[in-house]
Enzyme design. Structure first.
Site, short mmCIF file in Angstrom:
data_model
loop_
_atom_site.label_atom_id
_atom_site.label_comp_id
_atom_site.label_asym_id
_atom_site.label_seq_id
_atom_site.Cartn_x
_atom_site.Cartn_y
_atom_site.Cartn_z
N ASP A 170 0.84 -1.19 0.00
CA ASP A 170 0.00 0.00 0.00
C ASP A 170 0.88 1.24 0.00
O ASP A 170 2.01 1.23 0.51
CB ASP A 170 -0.90 0.03 1.24
CG ASP A 170 -1.93 -1.08 1.25
OD1 ASP A 170 -2.18 -1.66 0.19
OD2 ASP A 170 -2.48 -1.35 2.34
N ARG A 171 0.32 2.32 -0.52
CA ARG A 171 1.07 3.57 -0.59
C ARG A 171 1.58 4.01 0.78
O ARG A 171 2.71 4.48 0.92
CB ARG A 171 0.18 4.67 -1.19
CG ARG A 171 0.87 6.02 -1.35
CD ARG A 171 -0.07 7.02 -1.97
NE ARG A 171 0.56 8.32 -2.10
CZ ARG A 171 -0.05 9.40 -2.58
NH1 ARG A 171 -1.31 9.33 -2.96
NH2 ARG A 171 0.61 10.54 -2.67
#
EC number: 5.4.99.-
Length: 314
Positions: free
Chosen positions: A144-145
């Site tokens: 995930d970012r």
């Protein structure tokens, strides 16, 4: 001045280099500048066809497949802006390991793995800009970012396939560090996960009986008053698995604005937390050689843990 050519329907035959690649990633690479949400919409509406049939985003292409790509206006690659200096510097300075077939990056929180969904550039675009002569650079998995830590990028198609096969057979040991709400002794969390993709392209995952099997092992590292630092070993690798399993167990992750607890997040922000406290700290696997990589916690997260020592955050 001549009018620009209208985009046309294209049909392309999948070669050996793209065999095993997911159709959504295949399209993202070929439709430069098209938002990820648009790619998913094309697939959902059946405008993209593989061998004249609809294909789901997770479909893995086979050599010889014929892909119909509908007419979509795309940004001129020549006009695309180069990744910013901050992105290039973060990628270049955070390579932890590299050999002929792959590299492992300590991805900073806030840096996407690839462009799309409102993000112009990510890790893979930065690497391609830094290494314009590289013939092959592809993400071997995702983070995930907002998650930091070990991220594998394949430099050969054969390495990518071998790594994916290793993951499917449980041969990749991935360990995460996360700070969760409450004092938790941990244990096995076995709860099926179902992924929904909203019209915006945002992914939302829930525990659901119709979901895919998912298993996480949570072990306490340090117990504070009202919070616990946990090590998590992933047995499966579903989207947002740790975040949803932690929430499902009543111990949401600090700084999680999607699945977390707003009051706990507010208290953690008081200790200086400005991000999701989830870090892929260890990666161990064997392909041609044994790779063991540990990514240190960033200083900001270390300061949070130091601040929590002896503090009551309940």
């Amino acid at each position: 001045m001549a009018e620009p050519k209208r985009p046309q329907v294209r049909e392309t035959t999948v070669g050996e280099d793209s065999g095993g690649q997911r159709i959504d990633n295949f399209l993202l690479k070929r439709l430069k500048g098209v938002p990820k949400s648009r790619i998913y919409r094309l697939l959902r509406k059946g405008e993209v066809r593989v061998n004249r049939r609809r294909a789901k985003p997770e479909y893995r292409l086979q050599k010889g497949d014929i892909v119909r790509i509908p007419p979509v206006r795309t940004r001129d690659p020549a006009a695309a802006a180069k990744p910013g200096e901050w992105v290039l510097k973060q990628v270049e300075q955070n390579i932890l390991y590299e050999d002929d077939g792959l590299l492992v990056l300590n991805k900073p929180s806030g840096l996407a793995v690839h462009g799309g969904s409102g993000v112009s550039h990510g890790v893979i675009e930065a690497l391609r800009a830094l290494r314009p002569d590289a013939r092959f650079l592809e993400l071997a998995h995702r983070l995930d970012r907002d998650t930091s830590g070990c991220l594998v990028i394949a430099k050969k198609r054969s390495t990518l396939r071998a790594f994916h096969e290793l993951m499917r057979n449980g041969g990749v040991d991935k360990r995460y560090l996360t700070l969760v709400q409450g004092r938790w002794r941990g244990g096995k969390v076995e709860a099926p996960l179902r992924k929904n993709i909203l019209s915006s392209g945002e992914r939302l995952v829930k525990v659901h009986t119709a979901g895919k099997y998912a298993l996480s092992l949570f072990s306490p590292v340090t117990l504070y008053e009202g919070a616990s630092l946990m090590e998590v070993k992933l047995i499966t690798g579903r989207t947002h698995q740790i975040r949803v399993h932690a929430r499902h167990s009543g111990h949401p992750i600090a700084g999680d604005d999607k699945y977390g607890d707003s009051e706990f997040n507010r208290r953690m922000a008081g200790f200086g937390l400005k991000r999701l406290f989830l870090h892929a700290g260890l990666l161990h696997f064997t392909l041609d050689t044994t790779v063991h990589v540990e990514a240190p916690l960033e200083e900001g997260l270390k300061k949070i843990l130091k601040a929590l020592e002896g503090k009551n955050v309940a």
